[in-house]
Design an enzyme around this catalytic site. Structure first.
Site, PDB file in Angstrom:
ATOM      1  NE  ARG A  54       7.643  -7.085   5.809  1.00 21.92           N
ATOM      2  CZ  ARG A  54       6.662  -7.748   5.186  1.00 21.92           C
ATOM      3  NH1 ARG A  54       6.070  -7.202   4.142  1.00 21.92           N
ATOM      4  NH2 ARG A  54       6.276  -8.936   5.626  1.00 21.92           N
ATOM      5  CD  GLU A 107       3.710  -1.201   6.525  1.00 28.09           C
ATOM      6  OE1 GLU A 107       2.971  -2.147   6.855  1.00 28.09           O
ATOM      7  OE2 GLU A 107       4.419  -1.209   5.520  1.00 28.09           O
ATOM      8  CG  HIS A 135       1.549  -3.691   3.769  1.00 20.66           C
ATOM      9  ND1 HIS A 135       2.565  -3.845   4.688  1.00 20.66           N
ATOM     10  CD2 HIS A 135       1.667  -4.737   2.918  1.00 20.66           C
ATOM     11  CE1 HIS A 135       3.256  -4.938   4.408  1.00 20.66           C
ATOM     12  NE2 HIS A 135       2.730  -5.513   3.329  1.00 20.66           N
TER      13      HIS A 135
HETATM   14  C1  LIG Z   1       3.072  -7.022  12.528  1.00 26.30           C
HETATM   15  O1  LIG Z   1       2.480  -6.587  13.712  1.00 26.30           O
HETATM   16  C2  LIG Z   1       3.235  -5.632  14.424  1.00 26.30           C
HETATM   17  C3  LIG Z   1       2.556  -5.368  15.755  1.00 26.30           C
HETATM   18  O2  LIG Z   1       1.198  -5.095  15.601  1.00 26.30           O
HETATM   19  C4  LIG Z   1       3.359  -4.362  13.582  1.00 26.30           C
HETATM   20  O3  LIG Z   1       4.149  -3.424  14.227  1.00 26.30           O
HETATM   21  C5  LIG Z   1       3.998  -4.719  12.239  1.00 26.30           C
HETATM   22  O4  LIG Z   1       3.983  -3.594  11.392  1.00 26.30           O
HETATM   23  C6  LIG Z   1       3.250  -5.864  11.567  1.00 26.30           C
HETATM   24  N1  LIG Z   1       4.010  -6.259  10.401  1.00 26.30           N
HETATM   25  C7  LIG Z   1       3.419  -6.477   9.230  1.00 26.30           C
HETATM   26  C8  LIG Z   1       4.330  -6.834   8.119  1.00 26.30           C
HETATM   27  O5  LIG Z   1       2.224  -6.427   9.049  1.00 26.30           O
END
Ligand SMILES: *[C@@H]1O[C@H](CO)[C@@H](O)[C@H](O)[C@H]1NC(C)=O
Ligand SMILES: *[C@@H]1O[C@H](CO)[C@@H](O)[C@H](O)[C@H]1NC(C)=O
Length: 331
Positions: free
Chosen positions: A246, A275, A293
């Site tokens: 992460r 991200e 990712h």
């Molecule tokens: C999950 O969704 C949130 C909101 O859209 C975003 O900010 C976050 O990066 C996402 N996390 C992952 C691990 O995809």
């Protein structure tokens, strides 16, 4: 007798047959279609459409309508809910402490992601050592080898893996095929580690000895920004950082400084703290390998993950508890 209800929060992309025939055989499957978080709260409240659900299938793509599963959302889930079964190995989008407090179990998909994520990590290790981004750009721009400098072999280099779970182990197996020497650091020695993988109890020692460092640990309050100025300072001059875990575990400003100063010769990144945004300074660095990712972005692995979540939900219906509980429920 009516079947227990399961709410799918997210989109099932691959395992349609399993959803219908497997999960559908034992549960009434509802699909989330609340327009936003407030509508979702209403649907969860007494008398609402989701007021009697037993389990939730969660994919992070549901965040676009109802947001992440933070403490506020968890406080509004119906009293009937026993488990949140998350599609993903990393579950930092769920407030596990808040769920635990309400007696709601959280599960994830640890093993299903191992191979695909380790493939991406191995690609980043190779591509940053061999500097293939510059080479590919040259090829596409018709420049052949002009301006390319000799890069480095993986053979005999030391790969330091921080976090030796399923993904770390799958990466170690791959890297050994390239004759890399494996060091790893973990809270504890992994009992399933190969004898050829050397455990070092001190992370500083791993950083001193590794040519390439791969981060394979979860993001949580203990690991957030745990990799910063001090850690970069402990690394070898010219070392490489690979992150498929992460973005939040790294202090990105310090990473950029370490790359700008040449302390790190390269970084191979699949994850970023904000991200889908990637810091423009990283984008401009041709020595870095950047992916958006891609860890588990394959048909086979995403299907495996969906099916693994269905299995967890079926366990909830049969035993009251999901399989693949997150570690906070096991300690
Ligand atoms: C999950 O969704 C949130 C909101 O859209 C975003 O900010 C976050 O990066 C996402 N996390 C992952 C691990 O995809
Ligand atoms: C709620 O679901 C359970 C099974 O999970 C069922 O026994 C019960 O009758 C349902 N209650 C209502 C009000 O639908």
């Amino acid at each position: 007798m009516s079947k227990p209800q399961v709410l799918i929060c997210g989109t099932i992309v691959h395992a349609h047959d399993e959803l219908k025939n497997d999960l559908g055989a034992v549960a009434e499957v509802l699909q989330l279609d609340s327009a936003d978080r407030q509508a979702f709260y209403k649907d969860c409240a007494e008398g609402g459409r989701y007021s009697n659900i037993t389990a939730i299938y969660r994919h992070n793509d549901s965040a676009s309508s109802i947001g992440v599963f933070d403490a506020d959302l968890i406080a509004h889930l119906p009293a009937s809910l026993k488990s949140i079964c998350h599609n993903g190995a990393g579950y930092d989008q769920i407030d596990v402490a808040a769920a635990k407090q309400r007696g709601i179990h959280v599960s994830h998909t640890p093993s299903a992601v191992d191979d695909a994520t380790a493939d991406v990590a191995m690609f980043l290790v190779l591509s940053s050592l061999r500097q293939f981004y510059r080479a590919e750009r040259n090829a596409r721009e018709g420049k052949w080898k002009s301006g390319l400098k000799p890069a480095h072999d993986p053979e005999t280099k030391v790969l330091g893996i921080i976090g030796m779970g399923g993904i770390g182990s799958a990466l170690a197996r791959r890297a050994e095929a390239f004759d890399m020497k494996i060091l790893y650091h973990n809270r504890n020695r992994n009992p399933n580690a190969q004898p050829s993988w050397e455990y070092v109890s001190s992370q500083a020692e791993l950083l001193r000895r590794a040519d390439v460092v791969s981060l394979n640990l979860p993001l949580n309050p203990q690991t957030e920004k745990s990799f910063g100025r001090e850690q970069f300072g402990q690394m070898k001059d010219g070392a490489i950082l690979v992150n498929t875990a992460r973005g939040g575990v790294v202090d990105e400003e310090e990473l950029i400084k370490a790359l700008e100063s040449g302390k790190l010769s390269s970084a191979g990144l699949d994850v970023y703290p904000a991200e889908p945004k990637i810091d423009s300074r990283l984008v401009a660095m041709e020595q870095c390998i950047l992916l958006p990712h891609m860890g588990t972005e394959t048909c086979e692995t995403q299907k495996k993950m969906e099916v693994q979540v269905f299995g967890s939900i079926k366990a909830v219906l049969e035993t009251g508890k999901p399989t693949f509980l997150v570690k906070e429920h096991r300690e």
